[in-house]
Design an enzyme around this catalytic site. Structure first.
Site, PDB file in Angstrom:
ATOM      1  N   CYS A  95       0.788  -1.228   0.000  1.00 31.80           N
ATOM      2  CA  CYS A  95       0.000   0.000   0.000  1.00 31.80           C
ATOM      3  C   CYS A  95       0.828   1.290   0.000  1.00 31.80           C
ATOM      4  O   CYS A  95       1.410   1.628  -1.025  1.00 31.80           O
ATOM      5  CB  CYS A  95      -0.999  -0.043   1.146  1.00 31.80           C
ATOM      6  SG  CYS A  95      -2.398   1.061   0.903  1.00 31.80           S
ATOM      7  N   ARG A 129     -12.517   6.514  -1.399  1.00 28.86           N
ATOM      8  CA  ARG A 129     -11.527   5.506  -0.998  1.00 28.86           C
ATOM      9  C   ARG A 129     -11.980   4.137  -1.490  1.00 28.86           C
ATOM     10  O   ARG A 129     -13.172   3.847  -1.540  1.00 28.86           O
ATOM     11  CB  ARG A 129     -11.372   5.476   0.524  1.00 28.86           C
ATOM     12  CG  ARG A 129     -10.748   6.719   1.109  1.00 28.86           C
ATOM     13  CD  ARG A 129     -10.386   6.526   2.569  1.00 28.86           C
ATOM     14  NE  ARG A 129      -9.213   5.672   2.740  1.00 28.86           N
ATOM     15  CZ  ARG A 129      -7.963   6.107   2.577  1.00 28.86           C
ATOM     16  NH1 ARG A 129      -7.729   7.350   2.259  1.00 28.86           N
ATOM     17  NH2 ARG A 129      -6.963   5.284   2.762  1.00 28.86           N
ATOM     18  N   HIS A 196      -3.516  -5.610   2.401  1.00 26.38           N
ATOM     19  CA  HIS A 196      -3.192  -5.745   3.825  1.00 26.38           C
ATOM     20  C   HIS A 196      -3.901  -7.015   4.296  1.00 26.38           C
ATOM     21  O   HIS A 196      -4.416  -7.792   3.508  1.00 26.38           O
ATOM     22  CB  HIS A 196      -3.778  -4.584   4.629  1.00 26.38           C
ATOM     23  CG  HIS A 196      -3.307  -3.238   4.251  1.00 26.38           C
ATOM     24  ND1 HIS A 196      -2.139  -2.700   4.712  1.00 26.38           N
ATOM     25  CD2 HIS A 196      -3.868  -2.272   3.483  1.00 26.38           C
ATOM     26  CE1 HIS A 196      -2.001  -1.468   4.248  1.00 26.38           C
ATOM     27  NE2 HIS A 196      -3.030  -1.187   3.501  1.00 26.38           N
TER      28      HIS A 196
HETATM   29  N1  GLN Z   1      -2.114   7.088   1.601  1.00 26.09           N
HETATM   30  C1  GLN Z   1      -2.308   6.055   0.673  1.00 26.09           C
HETATM   31  C2  GLN Z   1      -3.695   5.995   0.061  1.00 26.09           C
HETATM   32  O1  GLN Z   1      -4.692   6.244   0.729  1.00 26.09           O
HETATM   33  C3  GLN Z   1      -1.912   4.714   1.306  1.00 26.09           C
HETATM   34  C4  GLN Z   1      -2.867   4.218   2.333  1.00 26.09           C
HETATM   35  C5  GLN Z   1      -2.472   2.906   2.917  1.00 26.09           C
HETATM   36  O2  GLN Z   1      -1.284   2.561   3.025  1.00 26.09           O
HETATM   37  N2  GLN Z   1      -3.470   2.159   3.364  1.00 26.09           N
HETATM   38  O3  GLN Z   1      -3.805   5.723  -1.113  1.00 26.09           O
END
Ligand code: GLN
Length: 248
Positions: A95, A129, A196
């Site tokens: 990520c 998101r 993750h």
């Molecule tokens: N900041 C990044 C995004 O939101 C990575 C987030 C994360 O590692 N979960 O795309």
């Protein structure tokens, strides 16, 4: 005794949704084969010494942490990482860490956080998101179980250039960008992904792919002894079932 020395990059700054569990899974599989594991935590300012490392791991983090880390990577560590991977060192990036190893990450406010260019890819934040469970079909292995399962939560949309291959094709979930069905990236023995979960405890074949890449380079190991993966595969199958997929 076989040994796996893992450099854990920025453990304090980049550790989301149990990313540290990836190290526990690797360590467990090495120990069950009678080997020894050393984890070398590398924070900002700490030097990366490739001769003392067999595998690199970098986890996820939010934009704020990514900004600090980008500065540290730009001070030479990023260049050294690229050189080590070019030389065959295995690496797993999740990520936020995955994004930082690309060319750049443009945040929702328009700020461009420079990456190290290890992976030929770039990331731009979208408004919504991308969150939820993911199943991916990967061609990392010739035969057998090809699915990877995990959990994603990112604003970034990642686009792959010609210098990398995707880690896999999205079966369920969003993946790199919610458009082209690609998930993650591969270059030599380096793997980047949005998964993750933690990723490795439920995907033992990926753990072994990384361990084998490290030991092949270090000891000339051709194959790993199989382990009893009953629990890992039960968790893997449960994740697939939850996504409406048959356990493969
Ligand atoms: N900041 C990044 C995004 O939101 C990575 C987030 C994360 O590692 N979960 O795309």
């Amino acid at each position: 005794m076989l040994e796996l020395r893992i450099a854990h990059l920025y453990p304090r700054e980049l550790n989301l949704y149990g990313d540290r569990g990836n190290l526990l899974a690797l360590a467990d599989r090495v120990r069950r084969r009678g080997g020894r594991v050393t984890v070398v935590p590398l924070g900002p300012g700490d030097p990366f010494r490739p001769a003392e490392v067999d595998l690199v791991f970098i986890g996820g983090g939010q934009d704020r942490e990514q900004r600090w880390i980008a500065e540290d990577l730009a001070r030479g560590k990023g260049r050294e990482l690229v050189a080590a991977v070019r030389d065959g060192m295995p690496l797993l990036a999740v990520c936020g860490g995955y994004q930082l190893l690309g060319r750049y990450y443009r945040t929702a406010s328009g700020e461009k956080i420079p990456g190290v260019g290890l992976f030929d890819l770039w990331t731009e934040a979208g408004r919504r998101r991308l969150i939820g469970d993911v199943a991916v079909e990967s061609d990392l292995w010739e035969e057998g179980r090809r699915t990877l399962v995990g959990f994603e939560n990112h604003a970034g949309r990642t686009w792959l250039g010609p210098g990398v291959r995707p880690l896999g094709r999205v079966l369920r979930g969003h993946g790199n960008n919610d458009r082209d069905r690609s998930e993650g990236a591969r270059w030599l023995n380096a793997v980047g992904t949005y998964l993750h979960g933690a990723l490795l405890p439920r995907n033992p074949r990926l753990s072994d792919w990384l361990i084998l890449a490290a030991w092949r380079r270090k000891y000339g190991t051709e194959r790993l002894d199989p382990l009893d993966d009953r629990w890992e595969l039960t968790a893997h199958a449960a994740a697939l079932r939850r996504l409406g997929l048959a356990a493969s």
